[in-house]
Write an enzyme that holds these catalytic residues in place. Structure first.
Site, PDB file in Angstrom:
ATOM      1  N   SER A   1     -48.433  76.156  56.723  1.00 30.11           N
ATOM      2  CA  SER A   1     -48.876  76.273  58.115  1.00 30.11           C
ATOM      3  C   SER A   1     -49.660  77.569  58.269  1.00 30.11           C
ATOM      4  CB  SER A   1     -47.665  76.304  59.049  1.00 30.11           C
ATOM      5  OG  SER A   1     -48.072  76.809  60.312  1.00 30.11           O
TER       6      SER A   1
ATOM      7  N   MET B   1     -50.878  73.639  69.759  1.00 29.72           N
ATOM      8  CA  MET B   1     -49.926  73.813  70.872  1.00 29.72           C
ATOM      9  C   MET B   1     -50.683  73.994  72.173  1.00 29.72           C
ATOM     10  SD  MET B   1     -47.405  76.553  69.093  1.00 29.72           S
ATOM     11  CE  MET B   1     -46.740  76.296  67.458  1.00 29.72           C
TER      12      MET B   1
ATOM     13  N   MET C   1     -48.603  69.395  69.071  1.00 33.49           N
ATOM     14  CA  MET C   1     -47.492  69.714  69.986  1.00 33.49           C
ATOM     15  C   MET C   1     -48.105  69.797  71.377  1.00 33.49           C
ATOM     16  SD  MET C   1     -45.501  72.443  67.606  1.00 33.49           S
ATOM     17  CE  MET C   1     -46.894  72.660  66.514  1.00 33.49           C
TER      18      MET C   1
ATOM     19  N   MET D   1     -38.494  68.045  62.711  1.00 33.56           N
ATOM     20  CA  MET D   1     -38.551  69.478  63.023  1.00 33.56           C
ATOM     21  C   MET D   1     -37.189  70.110  62.701  1.00 33.56           C
ATOM     22  SD  MET D   1     -41.555  70.207  63.972  1.00 33.56           S
ATOM     23  CE  MET D   1     -41.233  71.928  64.389  1.00 33.56           C
TER      24      MET D   1
HETATM   25  C1  DX5 Z   1     -43.442  75.474  64.726  1.00 35.14           C
HETATM   26  C2  DX5 Z   1     -44.508  74.959  63.788  1.00 35.14           C
HETATM   27  C3  DX5 Z   1     -44.294  75.253  62.347  1.00 35.14           C
HETATM   28  C4  DX5 Z   1     -44.188  76.697  61.988  1.00 35.14           C
HETATM   29  C5  DX5 Z   1     -43.598  76.852  60.621  1.00 35.14           C
HETATM   30  O1  DX5 Z   1     -43.632  74.930  65.976  1.00 35.14           O
HETATM   31  O2  DX5 Z   1     -44.576  73.555  63.905  1.00 35.14           O
HETATM   32  O3  DX5 Z   1     -45.252  74.578  61.554  1.00 35.14           O
HETATM   33  O4  DX5 Z   1     -45.402  77.350  62.061  1.00 35.14           O
HETATM   34  O5  DX5 Z   1     -43.409  78.187  60.399  1.00 35.14           O
HETATM   35  P1  DX5 Z   1     -42.187  78.792  59.581  1.00 35.14           P
HETATM   36  O6  DX5 Z   1     -42.278  78.215  58.190  1.00 35.14           O
HETATM   37  O7  DX5 Z   1     -42.435  80.221  59.646  1.00 35.14           O
HETATM   38  O8  DX5 Z   1     -40.923  78.358  60.264  1.00 35.14           O
HETATM   39 ZN    ZN Z   2     -45.797  72.374  62.483  1.00 35.80          ZN
END
Ligand code: DX5
Ligand code: ZN
Length: 215
Positions: free
Chosen positions: A8, A37, A68, A136
């Protein structure tokens, strides 16, 4: 089958994004995870189509777009232009079946995503339309949170149900993946691991990607 890594870019310094993407490619990433987001579905705002179209120009890695956003069916066409994998949330207020079909019709692989509060059984009926399901393992909205172990049973429930119905579906897990949680998730059925902070905080991304893949 070794797990695939979908880093990510959420924690990237966006003015260094091109260099970061090149480093991720060299490190052996299998795809790039792009977290979109809208400040409505989640309490944070990240980036949208203009950034993603620039990313697409600078990488040959498949793009794994994680929407999201509220009522995502409104934006499928715009994101599908750049996505290889296009995912949205079950909880986001769109007709799930229609949205999955819309994604597939646009030529992308369709991914249905569930938040930590959603039971996997709720989406069993949609599995034949999914190319991937994203579980998630943190509340969506922010990188750098701790992995919620409740994701593990969800992954195995989805793996078992897909196997029972002979469906070929990738199972992705997102949030809090590191050297300890990656093998647990893979053992529970995850085939694609999203990792943000664990990869970006490394001195050597290549070693981190290798480490996760070998666990
Ligand atoms: C959270 C995102 C993730 C996040 C993952 O809403 O969907 O993709 O960036 O980051 P880490 O690996 O740092 O939890
Ligand atoms: Zn994500």
């Amino acid at each position: 089958m070794p797990v695939k890594i979908s880093p990510s870019i959420l924690t990237s310094d966006f003015l260094e994004l091109k260099a970061d993407i090149q480093r991720l490619e060299a490190a052996g990433a299998d795809m790039l995870h792009l977290d979109v987001m809208d400040g409505v579905f989640v309490p944070n705002i990240s980036f949208g189509v203009p950034v993603i179209s620039s990313v697409k120009k600078h990488t040959s890695l498949p793009l794994d777009i994680h929407l999201m956003i509220d009522r995502p069916h409104r934006y499928i066409r715009q994101f599908a232009e750049y996505a290889d994998w296009l995912g949205f949330h079950y909880e986001a207020g769109s007709d799930v079946e229609e949205t999955l079909k819309k994604i597939k019709k646009s030529g992308c692989r369709a991914c249905l995503t569930i938040k930590p509060c959603t039971a996997p059984e709720e989406i069993f009926r949609f599995l034949p339309l999914c190319d991937m399901v994203l579980v998630m393992s943190v509340e969506p909205g922010f990188g750098g949170q701790s992995f919620l172990p409740s994701a593990l049973d969800k992954l195995s429930a989805l793996r078992d149900e897909a196997a029972r119905r002979s469906l070929d579906i990738e199972l992705e897990v997102d949030g809090g993946i590191n050297g300890e949680t990656a093998p647990l998730a893979a053992k529970s059925g995850a085939t694609v691991l999203v990792a943000g902070n664990y990869i970006f905080s490394a001195d050597n991304m290549r070693d981190r990607v290798k480490e996760i893949k070998s666990l």
